[in-house]
Each structure stands twice: as C-alpha cells, then as structure tokens.
Design a protein around this motif. Structure first.
Motif: not given
Length: 990
Positions: A359-360, A397-400, A420-429
């Motif tokens: 997902l990242r 963002m996830q490849r920064d 680290e998992e909290k840095k993912l944005v795949a499902f939005g915020l």
C-alpha cells in the motif's frame, strides 16, 4: 444574426475578464506553480500518470503547489506536515467534494457517501455506513462469503497446476474474486466468472458490461468539468454516454432491489439488511440511498482490492526471499494440517507488513479523492481561497526519501519500527477517510495468505516483473509565483485571448457567408453550428450514426466537421459513380495528426495523396510486397502459424470440450503472420523469436498504444485551434510513440542489413536487396512505411474477420456442418487442408464473403478528399471535401440484399452478388491486400472446422454487438467450447 452572436460573445468575454481582474486580490500569496495560460490555465501541461506529473512539478516548485485547471485553482499537497495540517486543523473546511459530470450522472447528482459535500445528508450516509454496512459486526458477518470466494480461487488455480508449474493469468482471477466478494455482500449474488448465480446469463453479462463502461467513463479526463463551455459541444459524447449508462445501471439496481424486496427468503446481504430497516425508517433508508451505498461499495472495494492483490503478488514474485519468509510465518502459526482462517490474521504480523508495504509503494488511489475548501484557509503559510480544489498526492508522499529510508525499495521490515504505519496515507485522514479500511485489509491479507500457503510461485522467466503502472483512477499494473502570473501578464493575455476567440468566430462566419456560393446544391444534412459544424452530433459507433442520419436525410448526406465539409455516401450507385467516373478526383487522402506522426507525415501508401510518390509506393506494393508470387512465397509462414494455433487448441481440448478464449489466439496468429512476412520474426504469444523478452514486450506495447491513438477521435484535425491546447495530450503522445516505433523499425532494418549472408524471405530482406541497386526508390523511410502499412492493414482486420466468422458459425451450427461436409468431400479425412485446396471450396469462401458483408473490417472506408469540384447523383461536392463511404450501411441495405441482416452464405450462389461487396474498396485506392487476406482467413477457418468440434459456451446465441473502434471488432471477446476431432488426433499422433 452571426454578427450579433459574435458581438454578444465578445461582450461576455469582457465581462468575465473584468470579473476575474476584480477578484484577483483573493489570489495573493498562493503556493508557487507554473505560469498559467489564458482560459485553460495549466491544463495543457497535464500528463498521465497524473501522480507522476504532480511529483515532477512539486520537485521544481515545492511540496505545496498551485495549478489552474481552467479558472479553477488546484492546490496539490505532497508534504506530510501540510497533509496533517489540512485534515486536523482544517478538516471541516476541507470536507466538501468536487462536483463533476460523472458524479452528476453516475453518483445520483453527487449524493452518495463518497461524492456528496459535507452536511446533514452526508452525516446520515456516514452513520448508515458505519453502523449498518461496515461495522465490525457486519464485516465479520460477511467472512463466510470472503472464505468461499477465496477458496473458489484456490480451487481454480489448483486445477490448473495440480501436476506441475502452470502459467496463469492472475489479474482476471483477482478481478472476479473481488467483484464477486463485493456483489455477494451487496446483493447475495455472483455476477463474475464461470459460475454466476444468474439464471439468465445475459443479465450477468449486462451487469458486467455496465460496470466496465461506468469505470471507463469515470476514468476519462473530462475537461468540461473545468472548462464549462466545452459542455456545449460534448466533443467526446461523454455526457450522452453518461446519461445512457446511468439509465442502464439504475434499471439493474432497481431490479436487484425489487427481487430482494419480493423474496421471502432474505439473506444477510447489505440490501436485505437496509430494506428491513427501510420498513421502520423509510425517510433514512430510501431506495436512492440504498442504491448509492451499493455503488459506493462496488467502486470503493473492487478495483482497489484487485490492484493491491496484484501488486502484492508482483512484489513477492520479484522478492522470493520475502515470499519464503511469509511462508515460514504461516507454517509456524497455522501449521500444515489446515488452511489459513481469517481469525489467524492478527497472529501474522509479517503478512500484514507485506500488505502495508504494498500500500505504501502502490496505493490503490495514488491521488486521494479531491477535497474542496468551504472557506479561506492557510496551509504551510500559503493562502488557499474558498472553492479551491485540494489534492493529496499520496503516491509521492509515500515514496518521499525525506520520510522513508530506501524509499523506492520493497522492504516490509521497515514496519518493525513503531509508528511507521501511521505515516501511510492510502486510506486518507479525517472525517472523509475511507471507512472500508478494516474490511479491505482483512480481505486482501486473507487472500494473499492462502495463495502463499497453498502454492509455490515463480516468475514466467528469469527477468523481474515490469512494475510500470497503468494510467487509471486506481493504480493498476499500468519561475515566478502564480500570483504574479494571474495579476500581471496573464490578465492581459486573457483579455487578448478572448478577443482573438471572438475575432476567430467572426472570421469563420464571414468566410462561410462569402464562400456560400460554391456550397450551393449540397447533399442534405443537419444544420451546422458556428465553428464546430456538426461535431456536437457525432456518436459512436460512427457507422451507425451515419446510418441513422442517412435514414433521415437520404443516402448522400452533408455534415460539417468544423469548417471541413464531409459527404457521407450509403448508396451503391453513388459509390460506383464516385470510383469509376470520379476515381482520379477522389484519389487524395485526408491529412491528420496521427498521419503526421505515425505515418511519416502522411507519406505511406495508405495515407499519402495521389501523385508520383503514391504511384511509386503502389508499384512497389504491387510488384515487391503483395504480388501473387510474393503472397505465395509466404504460404509456409501462414501454414506454420495456423498449425501452431491448431496445436495449441488441441492441447487444451484432447479430453473433451474445453472453454477457450479465442480472440487473443487469433490476435497472436495474425500479428505473427504479418510480422514474420515483414521481418522474419515472431513477436507475439509464448514462443517469440526474440532473445530478449523485454524487446518483444516493448514492440507489443508500442503497437497497442499506436492503435489506441489512431482510434482516438481527434477534434483538432477539424478544429485546428484546439491544437494550441492539446487537451488530451494527443500530440505529445503521438510524438513520443513515433520516436519509439521508429527506433524499433530502425533496429529491425539494421539487424536485417547486417545479416546479409543469412537473409530470409522477409519483405524487409527483399526490399533491402532492391535498395542496393535502386536506393532512390527503396529508401529506409519507404521500407518502414510499407512495414507499417502491412502491420496495420493486415492484422486487426484479419483478426476481426476470423472472430466474426467463427461467431456466425457458432450461432448457425447448420452452416458449420455444411462447411465440414464440403471439407470431407474435397479434402477427405486422411490429411489436413492445404491452401491449394481453397479454390475447390466455394461454400467456405461464401462464409467469408457473408461475414465481410455483415461485419466489414473497416465499417467506414478510409476517407477520400476531392481534388476538384465534382457532381455525384446531381449533388455538388466541392473541392477539398472529405468523402466517406459507409460500407457497413450499404452492405446491410434491404434495397440491395434480401434478408439483409441475416447470415446466409447461400446468397452468393447467385452470380455477381460478390461484386456488390465494398469491404475492400474500389478504384485505384482499393485495398491491395485482398487476395492475401482472403487466402489467410479462409485457410485458418477451414482448418478450425476440419480439426475441431465447436459449440457455444451456453445455450444462448452469442452477443454480436460491435466495439467502438476503427476496425469492426466484437464488443465481448469470443469464447467457445472446443473439442479435438478424431481426424486431427489420428493425424497428429502419426
């Protein structure tokens, strides 16, 4: 009247410009970005894939950038800090959605949970989603469905690979799995794969077609959303197609609701559950709300899960050590005496990390669904005015590399670190985050876990998988600041541009009025609009649109494509008059953008206009490429390729009837046939002649993209001013693809030139030999042009004719049996058919002729252009008019053919009937490849009839609808049941 309209338009332009200038103060201190053009803003810069384009612009201007899509400000965020600020501090202000044309028609006027803006209606939908659709209890209640569907996939793979490694096409299987998962949760029914729950196969097919068309329309880049004036013209017929598809799917959903409402045995489906709640709270659970929730589930949980499964398995195939580590975890936790259950997943942290890392790197939505600001806000110190579109580039963002070590590598172990998992944005915020995250993670993890537990996996070859993504809405395996620009140069440019547009309108009007004398006594047709003519009326498929218009106005009609007059002919007598009496005057071709880039500036034999150059090309084609002797010299290639097809089918159907997807096999056959004639090499199928598989793949992808670009309806060919904007990036893509294929053709020519001592009988070898003595007539460009003409003239057309022929035989088994009897009588049963037998098989030839009548490869012949004023059946056709022959309509004309729409090969028993066909054209620009095409198609079809028994997949007749394409192909790829006949089994064993 035209002058009044022009003045009105100019006044409107001035008002819009002044309004824009007065509003400019609110656009101070915007994020930086590229300078915007008048009217279109930065739309001319946009390229696909969009997430990579945003990343490139951000690398130049910063991680918060401004772009203008028409007059709409777009702020693209690629910074984790700015992202956090947006959806914590400004979460309510950014809770609105962008209104779009697809949202209006597909998502019930933007009223579904994902498309509607923030407010009471959205809160009600979110409550229903959280409590009644995707609550922990409801997700758990669907675990039986997920288990059953995943095990069906496992069983299907096991059947194919029970003996040894088997090559499997896994993407379509993942697609069937996820769509059936979701549709069973929604309605309790399976709509995909071989075992649907639909009593009526046609109903399931209609559902699949509808979903496919909706996805296609949702994926279109509709500039009308940002340039509203374009909606007046509806150039791509997007709005018409959206209206049509919305009626179709609404009918399907209403039917599903009625079936569930009337059923006494209610299941645990989402619709059943919501209908039960509707009985007590009808104001909250209306039919439209239920249908909207069904759509949100369907589009939110299918392609995204398919893509994640696809990318996860791709990564594991490229990193076998990660696959092995996951397998060891499964052995340790689950053991080897039972299969994985969903309840095991919390005890499998490494499997979860594989999904998170997938997902990242490959988020299902690389660009999160855009938000709209409901008030002025400040992000990262920049102003973001009310009504701005805010886009989050999650992929970037996830490849920064500033936030992830070794950012582009697949390393599940990175999630060993807490947080680290909290840095993912795949499902939005925030409040608009995806509510389906738990179910998606559950479903994908369970499927990947079972695939690892039950099977050994390896790549098809030693090379790593190509991880290039598609250009799609989901990720599938495919100077100065803006403020200065808007307030300074651009405002003046905007005014000047609008003035030019109005001036252009007046010039067109005056030109039309002054030139009207030579345009008297034209064929009748619909009234054109200023500038665009009748382009707003065009619909696909174009041959059916021409037929409908001809029924209203007559068999010779006038249409205006911009300022270009087009005369469409559907009359056989007018066709004869055109290409006998006026053959020379109609020997020119229409220049086009695709001709400029793909066909060497319109200099190939099919694209160039009449003259000395064309005569030279025609002579070379007739003597050195498609002469009787040269066609005969390629008979060994045709025989070898057709027998490869026969062997392939026989392997799959020796034990009894087997279901085969025949379209792709015909495609491989015809492309290999033609490419071996051209270059001596096979580029398609499992056994290519290319030492480097990557080279063959590059060739196939280049050809596919060229065909796609040639099939685009490019309005800039008729409205040249649109080329200034290049809305669809057509010209950029054409330039790029022309360089790619030219490099490929140069390489092939150089290889053949260097291999002088071992030359084969290929077209390129033969022409290079002639080049040594006559270099002025056989230049490299002429050779490449002839190769392109052969490639595009002899492949899709032959594939389509084979596909339609076999389809007709499956729908008419009595015709198939009659052809087999002829083969038995002429060829016997102690040998296979040869090409030399074909002249003694008249009924087989009639089958091909009847197929060409009903399904001509080019339903509309390549347009001709008049080089002088002519008269056709009493109507004036001025110089520079495009003359279009609607062969499809002529060959279905009930005035010319008895039972015109029926498949009856016997009609050609009457002498002279075949002369009424127009499939290959007429006159000096007729197709020179007719003899070879008839030879090749007849031979292949004859062998298929001789060697196999055929029947339909179901009792219902095949759907014979055509696709919207430049060649007439089936809308639904051909599948059939095939069984090897004893004759072939006996001959092949000997």
């Amino acid at each position: 009247m035209s002058l009044f309209l022009s003045c009105s338009l100019l006044a409107l332009v001035l008002i819009v410009t002044l309004r824009f200038l007065f509003q400019s103060r609110k656009f101070r201190n915007l994020p930086p970005g590229p300078n915007a053009l008048p009217i279109i803003g930065n739309l001319n810069l946009v390229e696909q894939p969009i997430h990579r384009f945003f990343q490139r612009v951000s690398q130049k201007y910063g991680k918060i950038i401004s772009l203008w899509f028409g007059s709409r400000l777009v702020v693209v965020v690629s910074s984790p800090a700015a992202y956090q600020e947006c959806f914590t501090k400004h979460d309510v202000a950014l809770a609105n959605r962008v209104r779009s044309l697809s949202g209006k028609y597909i998502f019930y006027d933007c009223t579904t949970v994902g498309s509607c803006s923030h407010g009471e209606h959205w809160r009600n939908l979110r409550r229903i989603t959280s409590l009644d659709v995707l609550s922990t209890q409801r997700v758990h209640s669907f675990s039986g469905i997920r288990s059953d569907e995943t095990k069906r996939l496992i069983n299907r793979l096991a059947r194919n690979s029970s003996v040894d490694y088997a090559r499997v096409e896994i993407t379509s299987m993942f697609s069937d799995l996820t769509y059936n998962n979701i549709m069973r949760m929604i309605s309790g029914k399976r709509f995909y794969g071989e075992e649907t729950d639909m009593k009526n196969v046609e109903e399931a097919r209609e559902f699949r077609d509808c979903v496919s068309e909706m996805l296609k329309l949702m994926g279109l880049s509709n500039k009308g959303d940002y340039l509203p004036f374009l909606r007046w013209f509806d150039f791509q017929n997007v709005e018409k197609r959206l209206k049509n598809i919305s009626n179709r799917y609404d009918t399907i959903l209403n039917k599903i609701l009625d079936e569930n409402r009337n059923s006494k045995d209610r299941e645990n489906s989402m619709i059943d559950h919501l209908l039960k709640l509707q009985e007590t709270q009808p104001e909250y659970y209306t039919d439209q709300i239920i249908k909207g929730l069904a759509l949100a589930m369907l589009f939110g949980g299918t392609d995204s899960s398919t893509g994640t499964l696809e990318w996860a398995m791709s990564n594991l195939l490229n990193q076998p050590e990660v696959l092995e580590k996951a397998r060891e975890e499964l052995k340790r936790v689950v053991g080897e005496d039972r299969l994985l259950n969903e309840s095991d997943l919390p005890k499998l942290p490494y499997l979860r990390k594989i999904i998170l890392e997938t997902l990242r790197l490959y988020p299902p939505a690389p660009i999160l669904i855009p938000h709209v600001s409901s008030e002025d806000i400040t992000v990262g110190g920049y102003n973001i005015p009310k009504d701005s579109i805010v886009i989050v580039n999650g992929w970037a963002m996830q490849r920064d590399p500033e936030h992830w070590k070794d950012a582009t590598s697949f390393k599940p172990e990175r999630f060993d670190e807490e947080g680290e998992e909290k840095k993912l944005v795949a499902f939005g915020l925030g409040r608009r985050a995806c509510p389906g995250e738990p179910m998606a993670m559950q479903s994908v993890s369970y499927t990947v876990g079972l695939l690892i537990q039950c099977f050994d996996w390896k790549r098809v070859n030693d090379e790593k998988l190509d991880m290039t993504e598609n250009n799609w809405i989901t990720l599938s395996s495919s100077l100065s600041s803006i403020t200065t620009s808007i307030m300074g140069v651009s405002s003046l440019m905007l005014l000047f541009s609008y003035f030019l547009l109005s001036l252009l309108f007046i010039v067109f009007t005056l030109k039309f009025l002054l030139g009207s004398r030579r345009l008297r006594n034209l064929p009748p047709g619909p009234t054109p609009l200023p500038i665009i003519g009748n382009l707003n009326l065009l619909e696909q498929p174009i041959h059916r649109f021409f037929q409908r218009t001809s029924k209203h106005y007559g068999k010779i009609i006038s249409l205006w494509f911009g300022s270009r007059l087009a005369v469409v002919i559907s009359s056989h007598s007018a066709f004869q008059e055109c290409f006998t009496k006026h053959d020379l005057a109609l020997a020119n071709r229409l220049p086009s953008l695709s001709g400029k880039y793909i066909f060497y500036n319109n200099t190939t034999v099919g694209s160039c206009s009449h003259g000395d150059h064309w005569r030279n090309l025609r002579r070379i084609t007739a003597l050195d490429v498609l002469s009787t002797q040269r066609v005969h010299s390629f008979s060994g290639i045709r025989s070898d390729e057709t027998r490869r097809l026969i062997h392939r089918l026989a392997r799959e159907s020796r034990q009894g009837f087997a279901r085969v997807e025949i379209t792709s096999m015909f495609n491989d056959l015809t492309y290999n046939n033609v490419m071996r004639m051209i270059s001596g090499k096979r580029f398609y199928g499992e056994e290519t002649d290319m030492k480097n598989a990557e080279e063959a793949r590059e060739f196939r992808e280049t050809v596919a993209e060229m065909l796609q670009l040639m099939g685009l309806a490019n309005k800039a060919d008729y409205l040249p001013f649109l080329r200034w904007f290049d809305f669809q990036n057509v010209e950029k893509r054409l330039k790029s693809i022309s360089k790619r294929y030219d490099a490929i053709l140069n390489k092939i020519i150089d290889e053949n030139r260097s291999n002088r001592d071992n030359r084969e009988n290929s077209m390129i070898d033969h022409l290079l030999k002639l080049q040594e003595t006559q270099p002025q007539y056989y230049t490299d460009q002429i050779i490449k042009g002839l190769a392109l003409a052969m490639l595009f003239g002899g492949t899709d057309s032959s594939t389509g004719t084979l596909e339609w022929s076999l389809s007709n035989l499956l729908n008419k088994p009595e015709v198939l049996e009659k052809a087999r009897e002829e083969l038995k009588r002429v060829v016997g049963e102690d040998r296979l058919l040869n090409e030399s037998d074909l002249p003694r098989l008249p009924y087989l030839r009639k089958i091909i002729l009847e197929t060409l009548r009903l399904y001509p490869p080019a339903p509309v012949l390549i347009p001709h252009v008049t080089s002088e004023d002519i008269s056709v059946e009493g109507f004036n056709v001025p110089r520079d008019t495009a003359v279009i022959i609607n062969g499809w309509a002529m060959q279905r004309d009930p005035e010319m053919w008895d039972e015109a729409t029926c498949f009856k090969p016997e009609r050609f028993d009457v002498e002279g009937e075949d002369k009424k066909l127009v499939a290959f054209g007429m006159g000096r620009r007729a197709c020179p490849g007719e003899a070879m095409a008839m030879q090749s198609v007849s031979y292949t079809l004859g062998l298929l009839i001789q060697c196999f028994d055929w029947k339909r997949v179901s009792e219902e007749k095949l759907d014979m609808r055509e696709n919207n394409w430049i060649t007439l192909s089936r809308l639904i790829p051909l599948q059939a049941m095939c069984k090897t006949r004893p004759l072939y089994a006996k001959l092949s064993s000997n």
